[in-house]
Each structure stands twice: as structure tokens, then as C-alpha cells.
Motif scaffolding. Structure first.
Motif, mmCIF file in Angstrom:
data_model
loop_
_atom_site.group_PDB
_atom_site.id
_atom_site.type_symbol
_atom_site.label_atom_id
_atom_site.label_comp_id
_atom_site.label_asym_id
_atom_site.label_seq_id
_atom_site.Cartn_x
_atom_site.Cartn_y
_atom_site.Cartn_z
ATOM 1 N N LEU A 25 -0.318 -0.256 -2.506
ATOM 2 C CA LEU A 25 0.528 -1.305 -2.191
ATOM 3 C C LEU A 25 1.862 -1.024 -2.784
ATOM 4 O O LEU A 25 2.890 -1.445 -2.392
ATOM 5 C CB LEU A 25 0.093 -2.801 -2.618
ATOM 6 N N MET A 26 1.706 -0.124 -4.108
ATOM 7 C CA MET A 26 3.249 0.098 -4.755
ATOM 8 C C MET A 26 3.241 1.425 -4.701
ATOM 9 O O MET A 26 4.276 2.067 -5.418
ATOM 10 C CB MET A 26 2.848 -0.241 -6.438
ATOM 11 N N PHE A 27 3.114 2.388 -3.521
ATOM 12 C CA PHE A 27 3.533 3.757 -3.260
ATOM 13 C C PHE A 27 3.162 3.856 -1.759
ATOM 14 O O PHE A 27 2.235 4.145 -1.303
ATOM 15 C CB PHE A 27 2.470 4.914 -3.840
ATOM 16 N N TRP A 46 -5.345 -5.065 1.768
ATOM 17 C CA TRP A 46 -3.927 -4.526 2.239
ATOM 18 C C TRP A 46 -3.829 -3.159 2.811
ATOM 19 O O TRP A 46 -3.495 -3.093 3.960
ATOM 20 C CB TRP A 46 -2.963 -4.656 1.072
ATOM 21 N N LEU A 47 -4.676 -2.318 2.265
ATOM 22 C CA LEU A 47 -4.643 -0.973 2.985
ATOM 23 C C LEU A 47 -5.588 -1.053 4.141
ATOM 24 O O LEU A 47 -5.166 -0.555 5.104
ATOM 25 C CB LEU A 47 -5.374 -0.131 1.987
ATOM 26 N N TYR A 51 3.876 -6.492 0.892
ATOM 27 C CA TYR A 51 4.809 -5.359 0.994
ATOM 28 C C TYR A 51 6.245 -5.645 0.634
ATOM 29 O O TYR A 51 6.712 -4.782 -0.265
ATOM 30 C CB TYR A 51 5.004 -4.843 2.547
ATOM 31 N N ARG A 52 6.842 -6.674 1.029
ATOM 32 C CA ARG A 52 8.118 -7.094 0.415
ATOM 33 C C ARG A 52 7.893 -7.486 -1.059
ATOM 34 O O ARG A 52 8.851 -6.967 -1.689
ATOM 35 C CB ARG A 52 8.672 -8.259 1.244
ATOM 36 N N THR A 53 7.093 -7.902 -1.588
ATOM 37 C CA THR A 53 7.036 -8.409 -2.882
ATOM 38 C C THR A 53 7.012 -7.513 -3.718
ATOM 39 O O THR A 53 7.094 -7.354 -4.820
ATOM 40 C CB THR A 53 5.824 -9.622 -3.131
#
Length: 305
Positions: free
Chosen positions: A174-176, A257-258, A297-299
Motif C-alpha cells: 500500500l505504501m510502495f 488491498w493487494l 490509495y489516496r490516504t
């Protein structure tokens, strides 16, 4: 747990795989508990590499389950080679010797999936093809793939190979998200618009090649875990929001999420904690809404054009 077809193969694999990199730090008894717990959760896919613990992780894995034919048929084993001390090596001799070493350490006659770990700038595709042909024809490796490769590197290999490449293990969380960012910022001048991987996400979907996200809880290149990290209060609040909605944990939502992406990815998780693995496995039961996926994704710091 849900299963997916791995690439173009006939392998039915759990939608989440257990990465065994950290297994060299466990006792035989603890490793046995981790593996048995994974199997009970429906995880039948175990990811190794000759690099992990300098082979010790593979040894402990085999010892922990008392490897025998009845146990072996319950699992799909993947391993990798190519990273050596200060250089990369896709030479025929190294590939074959690495597989022989893994077979010995894993106490098995065959590897289900064998990946080339990181691109070798000096790769000779014809030599890789000779190695793969030998391993396939001898029954020592049944399927092949790559790790951390871009589309042109894959095409270069495929020019000489007689076997399909069914998987590509790539960093993603989520952060990459560079492989997603570029596709959402087409024809833009911003930093996210840069295509760093040759469009590997769409390439993989076009060629039915399974992406295996590695380090699915990391941000940056091994900079740390983002869950419960004070550096990322907004994303953790949002993860908790959806965790509460689905009655799971933030860890579960990060993997869900993935899994929501239609590329049908197979996250490789490296936890040796039994309870955390249970949290992760619950992600296979959750399908986030489209708006929830984009909200996360936006957050995570991404701006839509």
C-alpha cells in the motif's frame, strides 16, 4: 483459503504464500508450528531462495516437517537463485548447482517453481535456456519464473527459453506503488508519471504472469513497516477504519488491498508469527469496494490526476 492458477501453469496455489526467509532464525519445533499453522489456514505455497540464511532456511524447513512424499504432495515449493556475494549470476553452472543445493537442503526430488532472483547484467539467455532445459527434462524443476524483472528483460529471456515464465516477484505494498502510480498518471509531468518498470503490471496481465508482491508491509526499500508506524498516522487511521468495518485487523486490510487488484496477485508474506499469519489469511475472505481501494490509495499519499 481461495486458490488461484499460478500464471499459465496448472498449479492451484493459495492466494497468499508464506515467505521462508526468516525461518533460519527459528528452532525446528517453532518452524514446524509455523508451517503446520500455514497448512491449516489453507496456505500451500512456500517461497524460498538459496540466499535465505545461506541455505539454512531451506534446511530448517525440511527438518521441521520431516519431509517425505506424503508431506511433499501437500505443498507447492518455490525457490530462487542468482544473488551471490557482491554480484549476480545467471550462468548455466550456477543455476544448475543452486537447484541441486536446494533439492538437497529441502530433501525433495523436485522444485515446483524456480525463479531467477534479480536481473544479471551479464545474462546470456541461451545459457539460461540450457540450464532450464536440463532442469526441466530431468524433472528437477517443473515451472519457471523471475523476480524483480521488467518486461524487456523477460522478453529477452523468452527469446531463448522453451518454458513459459509463470511468475514475477516484485516489491509492492500500500505504501510502495510505483507500478500503479505510472498507470494512473499517463501523460502527466509529475513524479508519479515516471515509468520505472517498463509497465510491468499491464505486461503481466497481458501475458497471464502472476505478480507476487514481496515486502507487502514495508515502505521504501526496506525502510520499515508502515503499520502502527508513527510516521504514517493518516494511513493507519484509515486502515483501522476499514478494519473496524470488516471486523479484522489493519494487517488484514493491507493484504486485502493487494488482493483487490484484478491482476490476481499472490502476496508473499514473511511473518513467522502464527497469530499474525492468521490475521493475514483472513484477507482472502475480504473484497474491498472500489471506492475503499481508492480511498486507501489516496490516504497513502497518492494524488489522483
Amino acid at each position: 483459503m481461495r486458490q488461484i492458477k499460478l500464471g499459465t501453469s496448472d498449479l492451484n496455489v493459495s492466494t497468499i504464500g508464506l515467505g521462508c526467509m526468516r525461518m533460519n532464525g527459528l528452532s525446528i519445533e517453532d518452524a514446524n508450528r509455523v508451517i503446520e499453522n500455514a497448512l491449516e489456514l489453507g496456505i500451500n505455497f512456500f517461497d524460498h531462495a538459496d540466499l535465505y540464511g545461506q541455505g539454512k532456511s531451506e534446511e530448517i524447513f525440511a527438518e521441521a516437517i520431516d519431509m517425505n512424499p506424503s508431506i511433499r504432495e501437500k505443498m507447492i515449493i518455490q525457490t530462487k537463485c542468482g544473488i551471490r556475494n557482491g554480484f549476480f549470476d545467471f550462468s548455466k553452472d550456477h543455476i544448475i548447482n543452486s537447484v541441486e543445493g536446494s533439492l538437497k537442503r529441502l530433501k525433495t526430488d523436485y522444485i515446483d517453481v524456480f525463479l531467477l532472483h534479480r536481473p544479471d547484467a551479464l545474462v546470456e539467455p541461451e545459457e539460461v535456456a540450457e540450464a532450464f532445459d536440463h532442469l526441466y527434462q530431468s524433472g528437477k524443476v517443473r515451472h519457471f519464473g523471475v523476480s524483480n524483472h521488467n518486461p524487456y528483460q523477460i522478453e529477452l529471456l523468452k527469446k531463448s527459453l522453451n518454458q513459459d515464465l509463470i511468475a514475477n516477484q516484485l516489491q509492492m505494498s500500500l505504501m510502495f506503488t510505483p507500478m500503479i502510480d505510472a498507470g494512473l498518471n499517463v501523460n502527466m509531468q509529475d513524479e508519479p508519471a515516471y515509468v520505472r518498470d517498463g509497465g510491468i503490471l499491464d505486461y503481466s496481465r497481458l501475458h497471464n504472469m502472476t505478480i507476487q508482491p514481496w515486502s507487502p508491509f514495508q515502505y521504501g526499500f526496506f525502510e520499515g513497516v508502515f503499520i502502527d508506524n508513527d510516521k504514517f498516522p493518516e494511513v493507519n487511521q484509515k486502515l483501522q477504519h476499514y478494519a473496524d468495518k470488516y471486523n479484522v485487523t489493519k494487517t488484514t486490510i493491507a493484504i486485502a488491498w493487494l488482493l483487490r487488484h484484478p491482476a490476481k496477485m499472490q502476496p508473499i508474506v514473511g511473518t513467522m508469527n502464527r497469530e499474525r499469519l492468521k490475521e493475514i489469511a483472513k484477507a482472502a475472505e475480504i473484497t474491498l469496494l472500489r471506492e475503499e481501494w481508492y480511498d486507501l490509495y489516496r490516504t497513502a499519499g497518492n494524488r489522483l490526476p
